[in-house]
Scaffold this motif. Structure first.
Motif, mmCIF file in Angstrom:
data_model
loop_
_atom_site.group_PDB
_atom_site.id
_atom_site.type_symbol
_atom_site.label_atom_id
_atom_site.label_comp_id
_atom_site.label_asym_id
_atom_site.label_seq_id
_atom_site.Cartn_x
_atom_site.Cartn_y
_atom_site.Cartn_z
ATOM 1 N N ILE A 280 71.113 23.989 1.792
ATOM 2 C CA ILE A 280 71.677 22.741 1.809
ATOM 3 C C ILE A 280 72.857 22.874 2.972
ATOM 4 C CG2 ILE A 280 73.104 21.055 0.942
ATOM 5 C CD1 ILE A 280 71.255 21.389 -1.569
ATOM 6 N N SER A 281 73.669 24.052 2.544
ATOM 7 C CA SER A 281 74.901 24.344 3.539
ATOM 8 C C SER A 281 74.584 24.568 4.894
ATOM 9 C CB SER A 281 75.444 25.392 2.799
ATOM 10 O OG SER A 281 76.713 25.724 3.896
ATOM 11 N N GLU B 268 73.316 21.144 6.505
ATOM 12 C CA GLU B 268 74.535 20.189 6.678
ATOM 13 C C GLU B 268 75.461 20.739 8.034
ATOM 14 O OE1 GLU B 268 75.166 17.293 5.495
ATOM 15 O OE2 GLU B 268 73.378 17.115 4.563
ATOM 16 N N LYS B 269 75.748 22.223 8.074
ATOM 17 C CA LYS B 269 76.513 22.640 8.908
ATOM 18 C C LYS B 269 75.847 22.358 10.252
ATOM 19 C CE LYS B 269 79.892 24.348 8.326
ATOM 20 N NZ LYS B 269 80.313 25.376 8.180
ATOM 21 N N SER C 228 73.852 20.037 11.254
ATOM 22 C CA SER C 228 73.835 18.470 11.519
ATOM 23 C C SER C 228 75.397 17.995 11.865
ATOM 24 C CB SER C 228 73.455 17.870 10.273
ATOM 25 O OG SER C 228 73.641 16.578 10.674
ATOM 26 N N LEU C 229 76.146 18.597 11.399
ATOM 27 C CA LEU C 229 77.495 18.302 11.815
ATOM 28 C C LEU C 229 78.217 18.846 13.144
ATOM 29 C CD1 LEU C 229 80.209 16.906 10.906
ATOM 30 C CD2 LEU C 229 81.089 18.900 9.636
ATOM 31 N N GLN D 227 85.158 15.058 7.052
ATOM 32 C CA GLN D 227 84.212 15.926 6.478
ATOM 33 C C GLN D 227 84.792 17.140 6.433
ATOM 34 O OE1 GLN D 227 80.292 14.118 8.250
ATOM 35 N NE2 GLN D 227 79.905 15.468 6.846
ATOM 36 N N TRP E 106 84.803 21.022 6.840
ATOM 37 C CA TRP E 106 83.974 21.951 7.673
ATOM 38 C C TRP E 106 83.861 23.436 7.391
ATOM 39 C CZ3 TRP E 106 80.946 22.154 11.851
ATOM 40 C CH2 TRP E 106 80.884 23.355 12.456
#
Length: 331
Positions: A36-37, A40-41, A43-44, A84, A86
């Motif tokens: 997941i991390s 998500e990282k 994507s951000l 968000q 980081w």
């Protein structure tokens, strides 16, 4: 997660999927960290490469006495401002002895922040804002994180935490008060904290005086802005405390009880606590206002102006304060 799996199985006994679930803390941790991390990282990171963003950092020491730095980004997306998480970085790199000896300097913190973005191929030229607390390492005029931000990103907007500034103002002002006030609040709490017998005995005095049965609160290490509730509670229970410590001092002859007894019967001590009960809310309410989840930047100047005039009217004529602009003639 160790409790969630058996709970779900008991709630959904007819679900074959749920009954076959095998998920405990180790597997859940690895799923979050390794699946997941990273997604998500990534994507951000993609979003930050396409838009301008601000960086907010704060350093803290956890219960294990390890200094860590939290990095948060704020950007515009989907017609609204998004904030968000980081990264969470160790301030000291234990694998590099030279960096440990250097300490949490502005240079090290700045390098760690920039490297945290470069490691994920984020274009740091998109940084347009920086925010943190007001310590000299972060916000000093020279040789600070903010000064390095200005040097590397000309035109970057620097925002000092107003809540931290209010706390520093209040703490500095309270240095003019006697040190014994804070010591007294801590001594009263410590006298009860490790003895259930004393706490039960104190309840009898509260009931006798028809006072609310409330516990004595612990003064936080974060100084005066967190002491308002402690001050309020001590004044609420002042009469019960006087009777309790009178009895304790006469019966047990304890030095700690005698010291507290003398403070409770000192009219100046009680007068100082009444003063704190009056003045601290002026700062705590202002601090809470700026900690709201709502956007209050547009009312920042107006709110501070009202609070400043409120303090000025304590020792200046009301008409003069209300009719005279705070800004100078050349402002």
């Amino acid at each position: 997660m160790d409790h969630l799996e058996p709970l779900l199985k008991s709630i959904f006994p007819d679900s074959k999927i749920c009954q076959k679930m095998r998920l405990k803390r180790t597997k859940a941790t690895n799923i979050i960290k390794n699946i997941i991390s990273p997604v998500e990282k990534e994507s951000l990171s993609s979003i930050l490469n396409k838009t301008k963003f601000s960086v907010m950092i704060d350093e803290s020491t956890d219960i294990a006495c390890i200094s860590t730095m939290c990095i948060v980004v704020r950007y515009s997306g989907d017609n609204k401002i998004k904030t968000q998480f980081w990264d969470l970085l160790p301030v000291y790199n234990l694998e590099n002895p030279e960096e440990v000896n250097a300490g949490a300097t502005a240079e090290n913190i700045f390098i760690n922040v920039i490297d945290a973005f470069k490691k994920h191929n984020v274009n740091v030229e998109n940084i347009i804002g920086f925010g943190s607390d007001g310590c000299s390492t972060m916000m000093g005029k020279n040789n600070s994180v903010s000064s390095r931000m200005k040097e590397m990103f000309p035109g970057v907007f620097i925002m000092k935490c107003i809540c931290h500034s209010l706390h520093l103002v209040c703490s500095e002002a309270c240095k003019s008060l006697p040190r014994r006030l804070e010591d007294f609040a801590r001594n009263v709490f410590n006298f009860f904290s490790h003895s259930s017998k004393r706490q039960r005995q104190f309840v009898q005095f509260q009931v006798f005086l028809n006072l609310d049965v409330h516990r004595i609160l612990h003064p936080s290490q974060t100084r005066w802005l967190s002491l308002f509730s402690v001050v309020e509670r001590l004044l609420e229970q002042w009469d019960a405390l006087q009777l309790f410590f009178s009895e304790k001092w006469l019966s047990e002859k304890l030095l700690s009880a005698e010291s507290i007894f003398n403070q409770l019967n000192d009219p100046f001590t009680k007068g100082f606590f009444y003063f704190l009960e009056w003045i601290l809310p002026k700062f705590t309410m202002l601090n809470q206002y700026f900690q709201t989840d709502q956007i209050v930047l547009n009312t920042l100047h107006e709110k501070m102006e009202i609070s400043y005039k409120d303090l000025l009217m304590v020792y200046m004529k009301r008409d003069y304060v209300l009719k005279t602009p705070l800004s100078g003639p050349n402002a």
